[in-house]
Design a protein around this motif. Sequence first.
Motif, PDB file in Angstrom:
ATOM      1  N   UNK A 200       0.870  -1.174   0.000  1.00  0.00           N
ATOM      2  CA  UNK A 200       0.000   0.000   0.000  1.00  0.00           C
ATOM      3  C   UNK A 200       0.909   1.225   0.000  1.00  0.00           C
ATOM      4  N   UNK A 201       0.377   2.395  -0.409  1.00  0.00           N
ATOM      5  CA  UNK A 201       1.222   3.597  -0.429  1.00  0.00           C
ATOM      6  C   UNK A 201       1.703   3.974   0.965  1.00  0.00           C
ATOM      7  N   UNK A 202       2.963   4.350   1.068  1.00  0.00           N
ATOM      8  CA  UNK A 202       3.529   4.795   2.337  1.00  0.00           C
ATOM      9  C   UNK A 202       3.313   6.298   2.473  1.00  0.00           C
ATOM     10  N   UNK A 203       2.564   6.736   3.488  1.00  0.00           N
ATOM     11  CA  UNK A 203       2.357   8.179   3.655  1.00  0.00           C
ATOM     12  C   UNK A 203       3.680   8.920   3.833  1.00  0.00           C
ATOM     13  N   UNK A 204       3.797  10.063   3.212  1.00  0.00           N
ATOM     14  CA  UNK A 204       5.026  10.848   3.294  1.00  0.00           C
ATOM     15  C   UNK A 204       5.386  11.175   4.738  1.00  0.00           C
TER      16      UNK A 204
ATOM     17  N   UNK B  34      -8.095  -4.333   4.437  1.00  0.00           N
ATOM     18  CA  UNK B  34      -8.015  -5.775   4.279  1.00  0.00           C
ATOM     19  C   UNK B  34      -6.843  -6.316   5.092  1.00  0.00           C
ATOM     20  N   UNK B  35      -6.524  -7.603   4.929  1.00  0.00           N
ATOM     21  CA  UNK B  35      -5.503  -8.243   5.768  1.00  0.00           C
ATOM     22  C   UNK B  35      -4.116  -7.659   5.559  1.00  0.00           C
ATOM     23  N   UNK B  36      -3.861  -7.048   4.394  1.00  0.00           N
ATOM     24  CA  UNK B  36      -2.549  -6.478   4.112  1.00  0.00           C
ATOM     25  C   UNK B  36      -2.475  -4.993   4.446  1.00  0.00           C
ATOM     26  N   UNK B  37      -3.540  -4.461   5.049  1.00  0.00           N
ATOM     27  CA  UNK B  37      -3.530  -3.069   5.462  1.00  0.00           C
ATOM     28  C   UNK B  37      -4.007  -2.093   4.417  1.00  0.00           C
ATOM     29  N   UNK B  38      -4.455  -2.583   3.261  1.00  0.00           N
ATOM     30  CA  UNK B  38      -4.925  -1.680   2.214  1.00  0.00           C
ATOM     31  C   UNK B  38      -6.318  -1.164   2.550  1.00  0.00           C
ATOM     32  N   UNK B  39      -6.513   0.118   2.361  1.00  0.00           N
ATOM     33  CA  UNK B  39      -7.826   0.708   2.600  1.00  0.00           C
ATOM     34  C   UNK B  39      -8.791   0.237   1.519  1.00  0.00           C
ATOM     35  N   UNK B  40      -9.961  -0.215   1.935  1.00  0.00           N
ATOM     36  CA  UNK B  40     -10.998  -0.691   1.016  1.00  0.00           C
ATOM     37  C   UNK B  40     -11.955   0.460   0.725  1.00  0.00           C
ATOM     38  N   UNK B  41     -11.607   1.265  -0.262  1.00  0.00           N
ATOM     39  CA  UNK B  41     -12.383   2.474  -0.526  1.00  0.00           C
ATOM     40  C   UNK B  41     -13.791   2.162  -1.038  1.00  0.00           C
TER      41      UNK B  41
END
Length: 463
Positions: free
Chosen positions: A248-252, A452-459
Amino acid sequence: MLFPTLTPNAPDLPDAISVGDDHLSREDLVGAATAVAERIAGARTVAVLARPTTDTVLAIVGCLIAGVAAVPVPPDSGSRELDHILTDSGAQAWLGAAPDDATLPVIPVRRYARSWHRHPEPPESSIALILYTSGTTGLPKGVPITRRSIAAGLDALADAWQWSSDDVLTHGLPLFHVHGLILGMLGPLRRGGRLIHTITPKAENYAAAMQRGATMFFGVPTVWHRVAADPTAAQALSSARLLVSGSAPLPVPVFESIRDLTGHEIVERYGMTETMITVSTRSDGERRPGWVGLPLAGVQTRLREGDADLPHDGESVGDLHVRGPMMAAGYLNQPDKTAESWLDDGFFATGDVAVIDPDGMHRIVGRRATDLIKSGGFRIGAGEIETVLLGHPSVDEVAVIGIPDDDLGQRIVAYVVGERIPDSELIDHVTAELSHHKRPREIRFVNALPRNAMGKVQKKLLE
């Protein structure tokens, strides 16, 4: 050979793999996994309930030795998802642990069994793993991954990250996705190094691994956020060689916090189940916050709008296509969906939109379906707005989407986790840093974002 270090005559390596408090030397791993291979000889496909255990490691490696396709199954799969995975993959049995209501035969993994029989190396074109996508747009899709693809993908990363047999990798990621399984488990086996799996990705567990010689750390952005929130644990990682973030994208702001606490600039990379990793920051190159790096060796990328190529000018937002030797060849049992994504010229249409600068650096805007917002005639990337909002001290997490609007086409809405301050303060914060048309028209405060399980936001669950 996929794993030249996993042969009976290879030098032993104490604690080649550790999962929690359970340890396997290289001799243990080869002997026990070869015994597993003998028990499944002649099978085509078996399911592995991919809990973070040494039994899961032995089951997967045993399949690879025997040339049997393994289907790593998420332990928390619901009944509908589980039935689909087993039926779609054609799994003939469970190898190792199985659900309580298992309907397939169960073949045990005997932790202390040993065999030194030499098995012939399976063909490079044979299917090693069948991984299932996260299923955000329906039932998960099976992706058959060959031995050749695994080798090509891991070798390209070894080149980009200077990954060697001297490295000791640490992570606590699930063993049923590309990140935790192929990169995180098979990577150390191909390189000949060691793996410390912490079972859970806690900051204190990562810090403790430094006492056991850890040199590389994998994590999803949620993990790095937790590390950044624990300065003592973060500072313990200062002597590591490489910190890597993905899935997932890493916040700056997280990138900057880790840099301030550890002196490390996190390596980011980009990939999918269907392609494995195709783009990454190099260990010896620039690490630009918010950007995922350059194409790996053998990989080509392009930006498209319809049938037209877009310039690599650092501004044009287009559909990202990739092509490389680590890619899968299609979805299992789904020729129509395969034809939609695998194009006639060998490129894969990722479904993501991106920007590429003149030097080849890639920035992922997000998924076309949820992260490309068309508002007032402008094409706007949700990730750019999210990065700015995360820079506000009152914002802990954020997800930006576009919702239908009669006037604008889509209206920008930000879902925010954090202190509930006036909407106008956050909107003005974005307007001060970005173009006026990129400002959110609405702020919605929530207690948590769906992941989800990998930390991705489910938009999709926010609409």
